[in-house]
Design a protein around this motif. Structure first.
Motif, PDB file in Angstrom:
ATOM      1  N   ILE A   5      -4.399  -0.412  -8.536  1.00 35.12           N
ATOM      2  CA  ILE A   5      -3.335  -1.404  -8.710  1.00 35.12           C
ATOM      3  C   ILE A   5      -3.029  -2.042  -7.359  1.00 35.12           C
ATOM      4  CG2 ILE A   5      -0.920  -1.753  -9.353  1.00 35.12           C
ATOM      5  CD1 ILE A   5      -1.161   0.649 -11.201  1.00 35.12           C
ATOM      6  N   THR A   6      -3.051  -3.360  -7.317  1.00 38.76           N
ATOM      7  CA  THR A   6      -2.736  -4.092  -6.093  1.00 38.76           C
ATOM      8  C   THR A   6      -1.495  -4.942  -6.330  1.00 38.76           C
ATOM      9  OG1 THR A   6      -5.085  -4.214  -5.472  1.00 38.76           O
ATOM     10  CG2 THR A   6      -3.560  -5.753  -4.388  1.00 38.76           C
ATOM     11  N   PHE A   7      -0.459  -4.702  -5.533  1.00 39.65           N
ATOM     12  CA  PHE A   7       0.769  -5.465  -5.669  1.00 39.65           C
ATOM     13  C   PHE A   7       0.702  -6.726  -4.825  1.00 39.65           C
ATOM     14  CE2 PHE A   7       2.067  -1.133  -6.687  1.00 39.65           C
ATOM     15  CZ  PHE A   7       2.804  -1.330  -7.841  1.00 39.65           C
ATOM     16  N   THR A   8       1.404  -7.755  -5.276  1.00 39.22           N
ATOM     17  CA  THR A   8       1.469  -9.014  -4.542  1.00 39.22           C
ATOM     18  C   THR A   8       2.117  -8.791  -3.182  1.00 39.22           C
ATOM     19  OG1 THR A   8       1.722 -10.203  -6.623  1.00 39.22           O
ATOM     20  CG2 THR A   8       2.349 -11.369  -4.627  1.00 39.22           C
ATOM     21  N   THR A   9       1.540  -9.371  -2.146  1.00 40.71           N
ATOM     22  CA  THR A   9       2.095  -9.256  -0.796  1.00 40.71           C
ATOM     23  C   THR A   9       3.467  -9.911  -0.741  1.00 40.71           C
ATOM     24  OG1 THR A   9      -0.110  -9.312   0.159  1.00 40.71           O
ATOM     25  CG2 THR A   9       1.720  -9.790   1.629  1.00 40.71           C
ATOM     26  N   GLN A  46       9.862  -7.863  -4.119  1.00 41.76           N
ATOM     27  CA  GLN A  46       9.481  -7.558  -2.732  1.00 41.76           C
ATOM     28  C   GLN A  46       9.586  -8.783  -1.828  1.00 41.76           C
ATOM     29  OE1 GLN A  46       7.508  -7.587  -5.385  1.00 41.76           O
ATOM     30  NE2 GLN A  46       5.361  -8.059  -4.912  1.00 41.76           N
TER      31      GLN A  46
END
Length: 335
Positions: A5-9, A46
């Motif tokens: 899983i990659t979260f938005t920067t 975030q």
């Protein structure tokens, strides 16, 4: 478990619009100030939402916060040096969780009295700056392990509920209808005055349960000042140590004091009655009760004797002790 899983920067996103719009309008959010580079989305939790001097090119523009969750929000630019212009209005249309700081600015024309609750959540250290505006909504802190600090004077016509957090007043004065702090949390009281203007509903007007932590500056004042003509006005300190308590209520002039608390001084204005819950011990350095011939001050206990445990002086004019005992090296001066 889950993987890959990659979260938005995390990003900084800027509001820019020539007309009133909802927070949820993606077309109002940009990658750079002044409407440069369409973001194509609203700020995520975030991110940081920024309103600055280029966000509102003209007057009579309203931002309606209609999202259930928002990130840190700055109304004074990304550097806190470029506040909004043209007196925009900020309002809400839904209950909302705030994951970060909320920094208002005095250039906001109107902060409407919309009643939907703001809940400060997350795990970090955040700031709530009101910039002279009055909140018309309950503020709740669901912030395990985190801290919310007031960045300036805080004024509200509603409640503060501390569910899971540390609240630090930052040394700024606080006005709030009622303050409720549940188990296992911390309140830091600076050299300032807390004005509690409400009455007892399901809880005393100021209510701290025994498992909480209170860190109070000795110069702090908690002032009970409700003007309500009915209802019970109460202070439940949870058996903690405070600075000073001031009984300044009107209308119903009896205040119920719950818990075996410690104070530097309790001040009772003329014509007021401070009533102790039975079998409690209130420890204080001084008590100042200044009545008049027409408006005595009264200290009473609800049933069996309450006790003052003090090495100090009870000083005043025209006051009465009823079912209440002063102990230790107490000097009673009653002119």
């Amino acid at each position: 478990g889950c993987s890959g899983i990659t979260f938005t920067t995390a990003d900084v996103m800027y509001w820019h619009t020539h007309a009133s719009a909802n927070w949820s309008a993606a077309s109002s959010w940009f990658d750079t100030t002044g409407g440069g580079g369409s973001a194509g989305r609203v700020p995520l939790l975030q991110d940081t939402a920024v309103f600055d001097d280029l966000s509102f090119p003209s007057g009579s523009i309203t931002v309606t916060q209609d999202m259930p969750r928002i990130p840190s929000t700055f109304w004074d630019g990304d550097d806190h040096a470029h506040p909004v212009a043209n007196s925009p209005t900020f309002t809400t249309s839904t209950i909302c969780s705030v994951f970060g700081s909320m920094i208002l600015h005095g250039n906001i024309g109107t902060l409407t009295a919309s009643a939907q609750t703001y809940s400060f959540e997350g795990r970090g250290t955040y700031t709530l700056t009101s910039a002279g505006k009055t909140w018309g909504k309950d503020i709740r802190l669901y912030h395990p392990g985190g801290t919310v600090t007031f960045g300036d004077v805080f004024n509200s016509t509603k409640y503060i509920y501390v569910e899971s957090a540390t609240l630090n007043d930052g040394g700024f004065n606080v006005t709030v209808a009622n303050y409720i702090q549940y188990n296992g949390n911390t309140l830091v009281l600076g050299a300032c005055t807390w004005d509690i203007t409400g009455i007892k509903g399901g809880y005393p007007s100021f209510n701290v349960t025994p498992t909480n932590t209170i860190t109070a500056n000795s110069a702090n004042i908690i002032k009970l000042s409700s003007t309500a003509a009915s209802g019970t006005k109460g202070f439940n300190g949870g058996g903690k140590t405070y600075g000073n308590l001031w009984i300044n209520v009107t209308g119903i002039t009896t205040v119920l004091l719950e818990g075996s608390n410690t104070f530097n001084d309790i001040k009772i204005d003329a014509g007021r009655t401070l009533q102790f819950v039975k079998d409690t011990v209130t420890t204080l350095a001084t008590l100042t009760a200044t009545g008049t011939g027409a408006a005595d001050c009264k200290l009473a206990c609800s049933s069996t004797d309450g006790t003052f445990d003090t090495d100090g002086t009870i000083t005043g004019d025209h006051f009465h002790l009823k079912k209440t005992t002063a102990t230790k090296n107490t000097t009673v001066v009653n002119d």
